[in-house]
Structure formats: structure tokens, C-alpha cells
Design a protein around this motif. Structure first.
Motif, PDB file in Angstrom:
ATOM      1  N   TRP A   1      62.793  19.838  34.594  1.00 26.21           N
ATOM      2  CA  TRP A   1      63.017  21.187  35.428  1.00 26.21           C
ATOM      3  C   TRP A   1      62.766  20.904  36.912  1.00 26.21           C
ATOM      4  CZ3 TRP A   1      65.190  24.727  32.134  1.00 26.21           C
ATOM      5  CH2 TRP A   1      65.004  24.589  30.782  1.00 26.21           C
TER       6      TRP A   1
ATOM      7  N   GLY B   1      63.058  23.586  40.148  1.00 28.83           N
ATOM      8  CA  GLY B   1      63.535  25.256  40.523  1.00 28.83           C
ATOM      9  C   GLY B   1      62.307  25.958  40.983  1.00 28.83           C
ATOM     10  N   PRO B   2      62.307  27.351  40.629  1.00 32.76           N
ATOM     11  CA  PRO B   2      63.695  28.052  40.282  1.00 32.76           C
ATOM     12  C   PRO B   2      64.670  28.106  41.378  1.00 32.76           C
ATOM     13  CG  PRO B   2      61.782  29.617  40.905  1.00 32.76           C
ATOM     14  CD  PRO B   2      61.239  27.995  41.229  1.00 32.76           C
TER      15      PRO B   2
ATOM     16  N   TYR C   1      66.752  27.785  36.449  1.00 31.32           N
ATOM     17  CA  TYR C   1      66.514  26.167  37.022  1.00 31.32           C
ATOM     18  C   TYR C   1      67.651  25.288  36.954  1.00 31.32           C
ATOM     19  CZ  TYR C   1      61.418  27.300  37.266  1.00 31.32           C
ATOM     20  OH  TYR C   1      60.162  27.809  37.459  1.00 31.32           O
TER      21      TYR C   1
ATOM     22  N   GLN D   1      62.623  19.153  43.287  1.00 33.12           N
ATOM     23  CA  GLN D   1      61.492  20.169  43.372  1.00 33.12           C
ATOM     24  C   GLN D   1      60.655  20.082  44.636  1.00 33.12           C
ATOM     25  OE1 GLN D   1      60.734  22.195  40.472  1.00 33.12           O
ATOM     26  NE2 GLN D   1      59.883  23.111  42.471  1.00 33.12           N
TER      27      GLN D   1
END
Length: 248
Positions: free
Chosen positions: A108, A110-111, A216, A232
Motif C-alpha cells: 500500500w 497513501g492515503p 490507497y 509513499q
């Protein structure tokens, strides 16, 4: 909506000025997938992809000195795109709601934005949902593997109550025509599709909140970690920049 526009504008200019760590050069080897999920990612009237998630990604590629064309992002129905990122290699899909059940399936970054997933009903139907037990008397529509339908499946034992479609526009019309009683979807996105189908969002209401979470960028689990970490880092620095703008 004003915050989303301001976020995109600030990003496009500030990222080029800040000295941020670049992402790995092989970022351009990642296959990019998205769906029609306005105002976060969608195809505009000119056929070009738009939305806050798209503009964030474009700015990140520019900062990494990668010659990037938005047309390389493939717009697909959510079930197909979700399957591709789940089973594929070096693939990224956006925008995806990050949940505990999905946490270990993807990597992931994000957000992107906060999100609220609800059950929508026509106001004239006078639906009242006080507890999940109240859902047993209704037909609920959703998109396969979309967060809305996934959350409903946790609450409803009878799959016969669920009606699926790969297209949000179809579900908007089904709700309006009474083919489904409730539509499980992201609140802002649902309003956009209702308007697109010539319907007035004020004729509908959220009768139950399924989730309040965040969107995300989701990478296939085998994506190189430095690619994910690079994106990120840029997003983290951007949040710091916007906080400074809000608090001079």
C-alpha cells in the motif's frame, strides 16, 4: 470537493519544487489500473483520465523523471482490475479502500483521501436501518469485490439478497427503478453516478454507514518494496507541505 481540487493544484506545483527522494527507475515497469470512481479517478468528457488520485500519480512520475502518459493507465471494470492486481505481477490499482481483510493481499501507498461507504436508498422508500438484522428484508446491490459489497457480505448471510453488476451506472438506475432497495457504495462516488444518469442525488439518502476508511494505491504483493516506499515517501512529504500551507 473544494479540498480535492486544492489538493490536486497544490500537489502539481509543490512536488516539483520540493527536494524529495525519487522513486526507483523501474517504476515505469509497473502496470497501472484504475476504474471509473469519480471524483478520485474517472474518464473526463474529453476521454482523458482525471481525478485527485490520477493527478497525484502523474506528479509522482514527473518527480521521478519518468516520461509519463496518462493513456498508459488502463481503465477497467472493478472486478477485472481487482483480479489483475491480486493475481498479477508488478501491477498497481487505484483507488482502493484499505481494510483489515485486504491488508496482507497487497502492498500500500497513501492515503489518497478519506472515504465513507454507505447503503443508499430512495427517500420515498422510507428505509430505516437500525441494526444489521434489519437488512434481511431488503435486496442490496453492489459491485463484485468492491468494498461496499464485501462489507455487506459480512452482515448478510443470504446471498440471494445480493444483486451484483460490474457497472455503478447500472446500479444507480436499479436503485431508482426499485430493482434493488439499497446500494452499497462510496457516498461521493454514488452521487456522481446518480447525476451522470440524470438523477438528483438529493432524492436519495445514506441510511446506514458500512465503513469510514481511506483510499490507497494498492500494489500486487510481489512488487519491489523500493517502488512502494518511493511513492509513499512522496505522499508523506506532500502531506507535510499541505499542512504547512494550512498553518502559515
Amino acid at each position: 470537493m473544494g479540498n480535492l481540487k486544492r489538493l490536486a493544484t497544490v500537489l502539481c506545483y509543490s512536488l516539483l519544487l520540493w527536494q524529495l527522494p525519487s522513486m526507483a527507475n523501474n517504476l515505469d515497469e509497473v502496470s497501472l489500473l484504475t476504474e471509473g470512481y469519480p471524483p478520485y479517478n474517472y474518464q473526463g468528457e474529453n476521454g482523458e483520465l482525471q481525478g485527485i488520485a490520477v493527478e497525484l500519480l502523474v506528479a509522482a512520475y514527473k518527480h521521478s523523471n519518468i516520461d509519463f502518459d496518462k493513456s498508459t493507465i488502463k481503465l477497467q471494470p472493478w472486478p477485472r482490475a481487482y483480479r489483475s492486481v491480486l493475481q498479477g505481477t508488478n501491477t498497481m490499482l487505484f483507488s482502493m479502500t484499505r481494510t483489515l481483510s485486504r491488508e496482507k493481499l497487497f502492498k500500500w501507498a497513501g492515503p489518497i483521501s478519506k472515504t465513507r461507504v454507505v447503503l443508499l436508498a430512495k427517500k420515498t422508500s422510507h428505509v430505516v436501518i437500525s441494526t444489521p438484522d434489519d437488512l434481511t428484508q431488503y435486496i442490496i446491490g453492489g459491485i463484485r469485490n468492491d468494498i461496499g459489497l464485501l462489507l455487506v457480505r459480512e452482515l448478510v448471510a443470504d446471498s440471494g439478497q445480493l444483486l451484483t453488476s460490474p457497472y455503478a451506472s447500472s446500479l444507480a438506475n436499479m436503485l431508482n427503478l426499485g430493482r434493488i432497495d439499497l446500494w452499497a457504495y462510496e457516498e461521493n462516488v454514488a452521487a456522481h453516478f446518480l447525476r451522470r444518469e440524470g438523477l438528483d442525488p438529493s432524492d436519495f439518502e445514506a441510511v446506514y454507514t458500512l465503513s469510514e476508511a481511506q483510499l490507497y494505491y494498492a500494489f500486487s504483493i510481489n512488487t519491489e518494496q523500493n517502488i512502494v516506499d518511493g511513492l509513499q515517501s512522496i505522499l508523506d512529504q506532500f502531506r507535510s507541505a499541505t499542512k504547512s500551507t494550512d498553518n502559515p
